[in-house]
Design an enzyme around this catalytic site. Structure first.
Site, short mmCIF file in Angstrom:
data_model
loop_
_atom_site.label_atom_id
_atom_site.label_comp_id
_atom_site.label_asym_id
_atom_site.label_seq_id
_atom_site.Cartn_x
_atom_site.Cartn_y
_atom_site.Cartn_z
N HIS A 158 0.83 -1.23 0.00
CA HIS A 158 0.00 0.00 0.00
C HIS A 158 0.85 1.27 0.00
O HIS A 158 0.42 2.31 0.49
CB HIS A 158 -0.94 0.04 1.21
CG HIS A 158 -1.71 -1.22 1.42
ND1 HIS A 158 -2.97 -1.43 0.93
CD2 HIS A 158 -1.37 -2.37 2.07
CE1 HIS A 158 -3.39 -2.64 1.27
NE2 HIS A 158 -2.43 -3.24 1.95
N SER A 279 14.84 22.41 -14.65
CA SER A 279 13.58 23.07 -14.96
C SER A 279 13.92 24.40 -15.63
O SER A 279 14.98 24.97 -15.41
CB SER A 279 12.82 23.30 -13.66
OG SER A 279 12.05 24.47 -13.74
N LYS A 285 15.95 22.33 -9.66
CA LYS A 285 15.26 21.06 -9.97
C LYS A 285 16.14 20.05 -10.69
O LYS A 285 16.97 20.37 -11.52
CB LYS A 285 14.03 21.33 -10.84
CG LYS A 285 12.86 21.95 -10.14
CD LYS A 285 12.17 21.04 -9.12
CE LYS A 285 11.39 19.92 -9.74
NZ LYS A 285 10.16 20.37 -10.40
N GLU A 292 10.24 8.95 -16.19
CA GLU A 292 8.84 9.38 -16.40
C GLU A 292 8.36 9.02 -17.81
O GLU A 292 7.22 8.63 -18.01
CB GLU A 292 8.72 10.89 -16.19
CG GLU A 292 8.77 11.29 -14.73
CD GLU A 292 8.85 12.79 -14.54
OE1 GLU A 292 8.03 13.33 -13.80
OE2 GLU A 292 9.73 13.44 -15.15
#
Ligand code: ARG
Length: 460
Positions: A158, A279, A285, A292
């Site tokens: 979970h 970024s 970043k 991804e």
């Protein structure tokens, strides 16, 4: 012969630009040129062997086809959209190369059996490099496992910390998944390994062809049994995209973990700079774009699987032009998976593991609560349910007192059962917890070592 010899003289007009636009598939199926020539050479040799064409004609066609192959491979050919597909383009090139004898090549076959033969050959050929890329990923994961038998990682259910496991145990879970992908690929290739060539349009042919010979020449196990089924069958393409879908789903799950491991709140890994991006606005970043996109692009493959299923579900026997869309879907899915595998392979070679943070995450949780329950069963002779209840009470006490289970003193533990001894405290350490999971397939270094040995033997 100047004009296209396969032109449809019975139609008053040639195809309009508009029809050409929707009908032409050369942009996609040019990738079949090698298999198309291979299939045509086998077909020609068989025709000559069966004296359907003469030896000289056969030799001229084979020679011409080999020349065309060379020309294509050295970039000397530009395919023509108006010739529709790879089959018509190569036939037309053959006319240019050897003249009128080229017209004999299409005896006793149709584009219907030709295309499905090419397509099966393409999947067979390309499944080898697919398998290699999956195997490489297994190898990289096994190499990480070898170094991390004792590296503690939180194991989740979970997405809540459940029990401590080793990083090796985690990697080997994926080795098994990819192992199943490889057997599925192998099954798919084995099942498609029947030769449709010679089925002709749908009914077979009146020429005395030898389908066993073409099967042998093309490396198929045997000829397909029913001509009608052979030209309409795309089950193999569905299976292949399914294999790719499940594989990409596994890659996507792995990518998801890499993404949150790299998140600064976890900080379990450092991503290699060259597989991350910054970024455009936030100078601090470091984004896990590679992972991804592996996660994102698996959706495309799964989508392609349902596209092909939907194409097929309404089709009557045998061939319909809808089937031409199959190659777009297979090629795109294949290319996407190969790229994803490459990205993942690179990631696993370069990821740096922050083992201190992983251990800390485990230690901050009560991930060894079930170890205490197991200890109570084994040492105090209570049933598991009694031990579970007792441990639950101890956890509640620890929570109420803002303490972690492993920080409770022996005196505190004894208030719950006076027979609890110092050895109970020992099993609360995550390293001990991992060591104790000695069952077959468990996370103990001893079990994992065996799993690695097994994996090396089975997969590498
Ligand atoms: N380009 C076609 C395809 O990919 C080849 C088969 C054409 N057959 C036909 N009957 N028009 O499906």
């Amino acid at each position: 012969m100047k004009k296209n010899p396969a032109r449809n003289v019975h139609l008053k007009k040639g195809p309009s630009k508009l029809l050409e636009e929707i009908n032409s598939s050369i942009e996609t199926d040019h990738r079949l040129y090698r298999e198309d020539i291979q299939g045509s050479i086998a077909h020609t040799k068989m025709l000559a062997n069966k004296k359907i064409i003469s030896k000289n004609e056969g030799n001229a066609i084979v020679k011409g086809l080999n020349k065309i192959l060379k020309k294509i491979e050295t970039g000397k050919v530009s395919f023509k959209k108006e010739l529709e597909d790879i089959h018509m383009n190569i036939e037309s090139l053959l006319f240019k190369e050897i003249g009128i004898t080229a017209g004999k090549l299409h005896t006793a076959r149709s584009r219907n059996d030709q295309v499905v033969t090419d397509f099966k050959l393409w999947i067979k050929n390309n499944s080898k490099s697919l398998d290699k890329n999956i195997q490489q990923l297994q190898k990289n994961l096994i190499n990480v496992s070898k170094k991390h038998l004792n590296t503690v990682l939180p194991g989740y259910t979970h997405l809540q910390i459940a029990q401590p496991i080793s990083l090796a145990h985690h990697c080997l879970a994926y080795v098994e998944m990819f192992g199943r992908d490889r057997t599925r690929l192998n099954d798919c290739v084995n099942r498609l390994n029947e030769n449709p060539l010679g089925s002709a349009a749908l009914a077979g042919t009146s020429f005395p062809i030898d389908r066993n010979l073409t099967s042998k020449l093309l490396g198929f196990k045997k000829p397909t049994v029913n001509a009608l089924d052979s030209v309409s069958d795309r089950d193999f393409a569905v299976e292949f995209i399914f294999v790719l879908s499940l594989l990409s789903l596994h890659l996507s799950r792995m990518a998801e973990e890499i993404i949150f491991w790299a998140n600064s709140q976890f900080n379990f890994i450092d991503l290699p700079d060259d597989l991350a991006t910054g970024s455009s606005i936030m100078p601090q970043k470091k984004n896990p774009d590679g992972a991804e996109l592996v996660r994102g692009q698996s959706s495309l493959i799964i989508g392609n699987l349902s596209s092909l299923l939907i194409i097929l579900k309404g089709l009557p026997l045998a061939y319909s032009k809808d089937l031409q869309e199959d190659k777009k879907l297979v090629f795109k899915s294949y290319d996407t998976v190969i790229l994803s595998l490459k990205v993942m392979n690179e990631l696993w070679l370069k990821i740096k593991f922050n083992s201190k943070n992983m251990l800390e995450a485990v230690n901050k949780s009560n991930a060894t609560a079930s170890d205490l329950a197991d200890w109570i069963v084994q040492e105090l002779d209570l049933s598991f349910r009694e031990a579970y209840l007792l441990t639950g009470k101890i956890i509640a006490y620890a929570n109420n007192n803002n303490k972690k289970l492993k920080d409770l003193s022996l005196t505190e533990l004894k208030t719950f059962n006076r027979n609890i001894s110092n050895s109970a405290k020992k099993v609360l350490s995550s390293v001990e917890s991992i060591k104790n999971k000695t069952s077959f397939g468990g996370t103990s270094p001893q079990s994992v070592k065996k799993t690695i040995q097994y994996a090396i033997k089975k997969y590498l």
